[in-house]
Motif scaffolding. Structure first.
Motif, mmCIF file in Angstrom:
data_model
loop_
_atom_site.group_PDB
_atom_site.id
_atom_site.type_symbol
_atom_site.label_atom_id
_atom_site.label_comp_id
_atom_site.label_asym_id
_atom_site.label_seq_id
_atom_site.Cartn_x
_atom_site.Cartn_y
_atom_site.Cartn_z
ATOM 1 N N THR A 138 30.488 6.538 44.082
ATOM 2 C CA THR A 138 31.106 7.202 43.132
ATOM 3 C C THR A 138 30.694 6.595 42.458
ATOM 4 O OG1 THR A 138 33.603 7.612 43.994
ATOM 5 C CG2 THR A 138 33.960 7.070 41.822
ATOM 6 N N ARG A 142 29.048 8.393 38.277
ATOM 7 C CA ARG A 142 29.630 6.990 37.070
ATOM 8 C C ARG A 142 27.775 6.612 36.399
ATOM 9 N NH1 ARG A 142 31.674 1.953 37.557
ATOM 10 N NH2 ARG A 142 29.579 1.695 37.602
ATOM 11 N N LEU A 147 29.943 8.397 33.292
ATOM 12 C CA LEU A 147 31.521 9.271 33.225
ATOM 13 C C LEU A 147 31.874 8.156 32.445
ATOM 14 C CD1 LEU A 147 31.197 10.546 36.901
ATOM 15 C CD2 LEU A 147 31.170 12.168 34.347
ATOM 16 N N LEU A 151 36.476 5.895 35.525
ATOM 17 C CA LEU A 151 36.690 6.575 37.063
ATOM 18 C C LEU A 151 37.027 5.568 38.593
ATOM 19 C CD1 LEU A 151 35.894 8.799 38.838
ATOM 20 C CD2 LEU A 151 33.810 8.257 38.463
#
Length: 195
Positions: A138, A142, A147, A151
């Protein structure tokens, strides 16, 4: 065996392969979604697509929607794929005897509509097996897609949601040779993957 089984672990360790092998032909009866890498005719990565779980072998001709376009630089994320197509697949999943969600835990968590539909499905009685993107994966996503830093907060909130549910097992796996994980997946399939 708990009604919801989520595999997590390093990227590329074989989580999806483990689930697909165990389900075999039963995959065509699954609700939910799959995500996969799309390649051009020379094998170069051109994107990441989402399709109905029942189309895991691409034989039914369902429409796949590209949510990350890797043919441009920087890569382009289309959140509307999660907002509309992903939500549709999650809502329809409750009409099936079991569902597959492979995989979630990345950019999808930043789309409120998708996040809500996902937690609704995870709160339902529908048996579900899937892949929950590992924390390192993740973070890499990101950074690659630039992102929103929230998140991590969304992922942590979802992890907390899992721990409050007594019908969800999140199983860390090392991959293809992880005998306990293979046993758990096969046990789940034998108990819940029915037509």
């Amino acid at each position: 065996m708990k009604r919801k089984l989520l595999l997590t672990g390093a990227s590329g360790c074989g989580k999806t392969t483990m689930i697909r092998r165990a389900l075999g032909a039963r995959m065509k009866y699954a609700g939910g979604f799959i995500t996969y890498r799309a390649h051009d005719s020379e094998g170069a990565l051109i994107g990441f697509d989402m399709a109905p779980a029942a189309d895991a072998d691409s034989v039914k001709g369902f429409t796949a929607e590209r949510f990350i376009d890797c043919s441009v630089s920087p890569f382009r994320l289309d959140s509307d794929v999660f907002r509309y197509y992903g939500v549709k697949l999650l809502r329809e999943a409750e009409n099936y005897s079991f569902s597959v969600c492979d995989e979630f835990g990345g950019a999808d968590l930043l789309v409120p509509e998708f996040y809500s539909a996902l937690t609704e499905l995870l709160s339902s009685d529908t048996p579900l097996i899937g892949v929950f993107k590992g924390g390192t994966n993740t973070a890499s996503l990101r950074d690659a897609l630039r992102l929103d830093p929230t998140l991590e907060e969304r992922r942590n909130a979802l992890t907390a949601f899992f721990t409050r549910r007594n019908d969800i097992l999140v199983l860390e796996t090392t991959g293809r040779c992880d005998t306990p994980a293979i046993r758990a997946v096969n046990g789940w399939v034998n108990e819940y993957a029915i037509k």
